[in-house]
Scaffold this motif. Structure first.
Motif, short mmCIF file in Angstrom:
data_model
loop_
_atom_site.label_atom_id
_atom_site.label_comp_id
_atom_site.label_asym_id
_atom_site.label_seq_id
_atom_site.Cartn_x
_atom_site.Cartn_y
_atom_site.Cartn_z
N ASP A 72 -6.82 10.50 1.46
CA ASP A 72 -6.06 9.25 1.45
C ASP A 72 -6.87 8.19 0.72
O ASP A 72 -7.92 8.48 0.17
N SER A 73 -6.39 6.97 0.73
CA SER A 73 -7.06 5.90 0.01
C SER A 73 -8.40 5.54 0.66
O SER A 73 -8.51 5.50 1.88
N LYS A 130 -4.10 -0.13 1.99
CA LYS A 130 -4.21 1.26 1.54
C LYS A 130 -2.90 1.74 0.91
O LYS A 130 -2.93 2.58 0.02
N THR A 131 -1.78 1.22 1.39
CA THR A 131 -0.48 1.61 0.84
C THR A 131 -0.25 1.00 -0.54
O THR A 131 0.23 1.67 -1.45
#
Length: 166
Positions: free
Chosen positions: A96-97, A70-71
């Motif tokens: 967020d993702s 995700k980062t």
């Protein structure tokens, strides 16, 4: 207040909470403490011991993998979070993702670990729970099918790898 009651009544929302990484981590921690207290009092359970030895590392590997992906690869969710927009937003949508699904990975890591400890075909219905969690993420509109499939594979693979290593 009315929206909170409506949200809690939503069955898909309740099912999705089964895969909430924070709740699962807290649940495993509390369960581990109860197990350690029982051991201190002289009660033994090899099943519970084996489950913790497998589930905690599997969940850790799964969540670290999800976090890294995700980062590195931010992919927006297929919904609009209710942060800036109040109309046409999804109250379940986080900012967020989307890729991959952490809830699904968490569910598969825990329930695959449980299945490996029991290793019995009669326990295969346990996989109803992570599949239901994956479906809840789709029904709530916060993930795409690819998100939940990859999340499920990561959770399952984390438990398989930990089972082989431990």
């Amino acid at each position: 207040m009315k929206s909170l009651v409506k949200e809690m009544v939503n069955l898909w929302y309740i099912i999705t909470l089964l895969g909430e990484p924070l709740y699962c981590s807290i649940g495993l921690t509390v369960s581990l403490l109860l197990y350690l207290m029982a051991r201190f009092l002289g009660k033994r359970s090899d099943f519970i011991k084996r489950f913790f030895i497998l589930a905690i590392p599997a969940l850790t590997v799964s969540l670290l993998t999800i976090f890294l992906i995700k980062t590195v690869y931010f992919i927006p969710r297929p919904c609009t979070p209710c942060i800036d927009v109040l109309n046409d937003c999804n109250p379940y949508c986080e900012d967020d993702s989307s890729f991959p699904s952490g809830h699904t990975a968490t569910g598969f890591a825990i329930f695959t670990s449980l299945w490996f400890v029991r290793k019995s075909k009669k326990h295969l219905p346990l996989f109803f729970f992570p599949v239901a969690i994956a479906l809840s993420r789709l029904a709530l509109g916060v993930h795409t099918p690819v998100d939940v499939i990859v999340g499920g594979v990561i959770g399952f693979a984390s438990a398989v790898v930990m089972d082989r290593l431990l």
